[in-house]
Design a protein around this motif. Structure first.
Motif, PDB file in Angstrom:
ATOM      1  N   ILE A   9     -19.296   0.935  71.650  1.00  0.00           N
ATOM      2  CA  ILE A   9     -20.657   0.041  71.031  1.00  0.00           C
ATOM      3  C   ILE A   9     -20.666   0.067  69.807  1.00  0.00           C
ATOM      4  N   LYS A  10     -20.041   1.085  69.261  1.00  0.00           N
ATOM      5  CA  LYS A  10     -19.976   0.936  67.659  1.00  0.00           C
ATOM      6  C   LYS A  10     -18.936  -0.161  67.423  1.00  0.00           C
ATOM      7  N   MET A  11     -17.921  -0.103  67.818  1.00  0.00           N
ATOM      8  CA  MET A  11     -17.096  -1.273  67.428  1.00  0.00           C
ATOM      9  C   MET A  11     -17.590  -2.645  67.835  1.00  0.00           C
ATOM     10  N   ILE A  12     -18.306  -2.988  68.759  1.00  0.00           N
ATOM     11  CA  ILE A  12     -19.077  -4.110  69.165  1.00  0.00           C
ATOM     12  C   ILE A  12     -20.115  -4.597  67.976  1.00  0.00           C
ATOM     13  N   GLN A  13     -20.750  -3.563  67.855  1.00  0.00           N
ATOM     14  CA  GLN A  13     -21.728  -3.592  66.698  1.00  0.00           C
ATOM     15  C   GLN A  13     -20.993  -4.138  65.314  1.00  0.00           C
ATOM     16  N   ASP A  14     -20.138  -3.270  64.886  1.00  0.00           N
ATOM     17  CA  ASP A  14     -19.210  -3.720  63.741  1.00  0.00           C
ATOM     18  C   ASP A  14     -18.665  -5.081  63.814  1.00  0.00           C
ATOM     19  N   LEU A  15     -18.527  -5.544  64.957  1.00  0.00           N
ATOM     20  CA  LEU A  15     -17.831  -6.863  64.890  1.00  0.00           C
ATOM     21  C   LEU A  15     -18.950  -7.921  64.882  1.00  0.00           C
ATOM     22  N   ILE A  16     -20.050  -7.624  65.472  1.00  0.00           N
ATOM     23  CA  ILE A  16     -21.270  -8.521  65.111  1.00  0.00           C
ATOM     24  C   ILE A  16     -21.497  -8.700  63.636  1.00  0.00           C
ATOM     25  N   THR A  17     -21.539  -7.628  63.120  1.00  0.00           N
ATOM     26  CA  THR A  17     -21.940  -7.485  61.520  1.00  0.00           C
ATOM     27  C   THR A  17     -21.075  -8.112  60.745  1.00  0.00           C
ATOM     28  N   ASN A  18     -19.727  -8.333  61.367  1.00  0.00           N
ATOM     29  CA  ASN A  18     -18.615  -8.846  60.771  1.00  0.00           C
ATOM     30  C   ASN A  18     -18.557 -10.241  60.974  1.00  0.00           C
ATOM     31  N   GLU A  19     -19.566 -10.853  61.887  1.00  0.00           N
ATOM     32  CA  GLU A  19     -19.443 -12.396  62.378  1.00  0.00           C
ATOM     33  C   GLU A  19     -18.309 -12.564  63.261  1.00  0.00           C
ATOM     34  N   SER A  20     -17.536 -11.742  63.660  1.00  0.00           N
ATOM     35  CA  SER A  20     -16.489 -11.720  64.583  1.00  0.00           C
ATOM     36  C   SER A  20     -17.186 -12.176  65.998  1.00  0.00           C
ATOM     37  N   ALA A  21     -18.267 -11.665  66.042  1.00  0.00           N
ATOM     38  CA  ALA A  21     -18.894 -11.886  67.558  1.00  0.00           C
ATOM     39  C   ALA A  21     -20.489 -11.990  67.241  1.00  0.00           C
ATOM     40  N   TYR A  22     -21.056 -12.605  68.653  1.00  0.00           N
ATOM     41  CA  TYR A  22     -22.274 -12.984  68.601  1.00  0.00           C
ATOM     42  C   TYR A  22     -22.867 -12.544  69.799  1.00  0.00           C
ATOM     43  N   SER A  29      -9.626  -7.939  63.446  1.00  0.00           N
ATOM     44  CA  SER A  29     -10.749  -8.564  62.710  1.00  0.00           C
ATOM     45  C   SER A  29     -11.695  -7.549  62.164  1.00  0.00           C
ATOM     46  N   LEU A  30     -11.542  -6.193  62.594  1.00  0.00           N
ATOM     47  CA  LEU A  30     -12.505  -5.157  61.916  1.00  0.00           C
ATOM     48  C   LEU A  30     -11.683  -4.525  60.872  1.00  0.00           C
ATOM     49  N   THR A  31     -10.205  -4.160  60.909  1.00  0.00           N
ATOM     50  CA  THR A  31      -9.442  -3.282  60.072  1.00  0.00           C
ATOM     51  C   THR A  31      -8.795  -4.199  59.160  1.00  0.00           C
ATOM     52  N   HIS A  32      -8.376  -5.599  59.369  1.00  0.00           N
ATOM     53  CA  HIS A  32      -7.766  -6.337  58.570  1.00  0.00           C
ATOM     54  C   HIS A  32      -6.454  -5.817  58.301  1.00  0.00           C
ATOM     55  N   LYS A  33      -5.808  -5.075  59.059  1.00  0.00           N
ATOM     56  CA  LYS A  33      -4.473  -4.543  59.126  1.00  0.00           C
ATOM     57  C   LYS A  33      -3.725  -4.707  60.244  1.00  0.00           C
ATOM     58  N   PRO A  34      -2.547  -4.810  60.256  1.00  0.00           N
ATOM     59  CA  PRO A  34      -1.846  -4.984  61.537  1.00  0.00           C
ATOM     60  C   PRO A  34      -2.036  -3.681  62.454  1.00  0.00           C
ATOM     61  N   PHE A  35      -2.458  -4.154  63.565  1.00  0.00           N
ATOM     62  CA  PHE A  35      -2.882  -3.205  64.480  1.00  0.00           C
ATOM     63  C   PHE A  35      -1.422  -2.220  65.114  1.00  0.00           C
ATOM     64  N   SER A  36      -0.900  -2.973  65.921  1.00  0.00           N
ATOM     65  CA  SER A  36       0.413  -2.073  66.533  1.00  0.00           C
ATOM     66  C   SER A  36       1.525  -2.659  65.736  1.00  0.00           C
ATOM     67  N   ARG A  37       2.713  -1.826  65.293  1.00  0.00           N
ATOM     68  CA  ARG A  37       3.897  -2.281  64.649  1.00  0.00           C
ATOM     69  C   ARG A  37       4.752  -3.145  65.737  1.00  0.00           C
ATOM     70  N   TYR A  38       4.712  -2.376  66.839  1.00  0.00           N
ATOM     71  CA  TYR A  38       5.641  -2.881  68.160  1.00  0.00           C
ATOM     72  C   TYR A  38       4.904  -3.140  69.293  1.00  0.00           C
TER      73      TYR A  38
END
Length: 467
Positions: free
Chosen positions: A123-136, A244-253
């Motif tokens: 739920i926290k992650m979804i909230q952050d994505l909404i705040t981020n305007e990555s989700a609606y 979309s949240l971290t702005h960093k590469p998620f998984s290297r491989y």
RNA sequence: GGCGACGUGGCCAAGUGGUAAGGCAGGAGUCUGCAAAACUCUCAUCAUGGGUUCAAUUCCCAUCGUCGCCUCCA
């Protein structure tokens, strides 16, 4: 000599380096638990168990996370059908899955999270994505907006323009873009629901993996694995959500195993054409399935057939033969021959590592294992003692153990048949001394039917359980 | 239609720009009363058609075929 891994993201083999020296953070998508696991699940679990074991062999400390997806339409439908609680239904299949993993000698994950137990993070992650305007949100549902993700499609090599969204299913017209996918689904009557800022509901399919990754491994991980049927949309969406949240590469491989198939189509729960792991293990040792996987390449498909199982079983018996002790009357090899044994062991180990370092080329690694087995059998046939055999057998055990092969002779569970079999053999020895071939052959044949193989040699008779 | 993978001996399956690992099955032998196991020897020119190259199975193009994804899926 360093490890190289084929990365789906770049479609190339890349040298393996970790975020933290000496440590690997690895996440593998586990099953959605609403039915018994089939051999496709076994293949995937085996592939990544082999990866994990080899990384550990190389000296890495591996934190291995395999999740269980335990909220989903299929689970809910099945639970309603059976009039049971979905959580308990999922638990039933999780228990079964863990039993299957054990039967295949797959090491337990460091953590086995399940979606319903990480709900606050989701739920926290979804909230952050909404705040981020990555989700609606739309009327209690929340969607991820692919338009706001510049590199959406990079894993599967798709772009939004050429994708045929809606060609096979109806698109929900409330979505801003047809490819937008649900992060949160509002509750319908009769469905399990969790409270959220958008009202009661449950997470969409992809968000739980992003959230569990974040919770158990952190913002960035080294290896993310799963079947290649997950590349799109599941892993694509995981990347989209997390990055979309971290702005960093998620998984290297990103590693993906090939599909396990039945004749001309893949095995899957929805197609109903599956052989369950339970079915398989009732008939064969777990090593057979593992050896089957090892014999090929993890990225290629595997096709079920009785003939191949039979072939694999024969190969398995050959491997077992290398573990046998010295012959009864072994006189020992001359001192001069021992150096060759030691160097055979050493070069096998080197060849094995070279093969495995090349994107886990298990087929090639197995060829060195088979050759080492042959050298062991040669040494035995030439009269090597147990101590001398140990020079090569210890390397053989090291390599097969690294691949997770157990190579233990089948034993009847809880049976103490050994003493009786030994008794029959000693009776038979007397019959043979009297040249009573009819009776001695009968004993051998009858024991064979019971799964006991007798092998006569000049110096006595040995026996083993049939694989 | 888009994206991706693949096509190596009877079967499974690695691999490489300079004539192809390993396993199963098959054939011949050693051992054995016989059998089994083990050991020894033996068994392929890499889908098809072009091209690049001194040289291609390995690189490029085309064709045929198979599979996966684009919907839940390991």
């Amino acid at each position: 000599m360093s490890l190289r891994i084929y990365n789906t993201l770049s479609r190339k083999k890349e040298e393996f380096t970790t975020i933290e020296p000496g440590k690997v953070r690895m996440y593998v998508c586990g099953p959605t638990v609403y039915a018994d696991a089939h051999l496709g699940h076994a293949m995937s679990a085996l592939v990544f168990d082999i990866v994990r074991r080899y990384l550990e062999y190389k000296g890495y400390e591996v934190r291995y996370v395999m999740n269980f997806t335990d909220v989903d339409d299929n689970i809910i439908n099945k639970a309603n059908e059976l009039k049971v609680d979905p959580y308990n239904l999922a638990q039933h299949y999780i228990d079964g899955y863990k039993r299957n993993l054990e039967g295949l000698n797959i090491k337990p994950a460091t953590v086995h999270p399940r979606a319903t137990e990480d709900m606050p993070q989701i739920i926290k992650m979804i909230q952050d994505l909404i705040t981020n305007e990555s989700a609606y949100q739309v009327n209690g549902d929340v969607y991820f907006s692919v338009d706001n993700d510049a590199d959406y499609g990079k894993l599967s090599g798709r772009n939004l323009q050429t994708m045929n969204a809606g060609s096979r299913i109806q698109v929900d017209e409330r979505k801003a873009h047809p490819m937008d996918f649900a992060l949160w689904k509002s509750a319908k009557p009769g469905e399990p629901a969790w409270d959220s800022p958008w009202g009661p509901g449950r997470p969409g399919w992809h968000i739980e993996c992003s959230a569990m990754n974040m919770a158990h491994l952190g913002e960035q991980i080294d290896i993310h694995g799963g079947g290649n049927d997950l590349i799109f949309p599941h892993h694509e969406n995981e990347i989209a959500q997390t990055e979309s949240l971290t702005h960093k590469p998620f998984s290297r491989y990103w590693m993906h195993n090939g599909m396990f198939g039945l004749k001309d189509e893949k095995m899957s729960k929805s197609l109903g054409n599956m052989v369950t792991i339970d079915d398989f293990l009732a008939e064969h040792p777990g090593d057979i399935m593992r050896l089957w996987v090892l014999n090929g390449s993890y990225r290629s498909p595997l096709t079920y057939s009785e003939a191949v199982i039979e072939q694999t079983t024969q190969g398995y018996k050959r491997l077992l033969s290398a573990k046998k002790p010295a012959l009864p009357g072994a006189k020992g090899l001359p001192e001069s021959a021992l150096g060759a044994l030691a160097s055979a062991a050493e070069s096998a180990r080197n060849a094995f590592i070279e093969a495995m370092d090349d994107d886990f080329n298990t087929a090639s690694a197995m060829s060195t294992v088979y050759e080492l087995g042959k050298q062991i059998n040669q040494a035995r046939a030439d009269g090597a003692t147990d101590d001398q055999l140990k020079i090569v057998q210890s390397a053989f055990n090291e390599l097969t153990g690294t691949l997770g092969l157990q190579l233990e002779e089948e034993k009847l569970s809880g049976s103490n048949a050994d003493a009786f079999i030994d008794l029959l053999i000693s009776v038979r020895r007397e019959l043979r001394a009297e040249k009573n071939w009819a009776m001695s052959d009968k004993i051998r044949d009858e024991l064979k039917k019971l799964g006991v193989n007798l092998e006569d040699s000049k110096d006595g008779t040995s026996w083993n359980w049939d694989a």
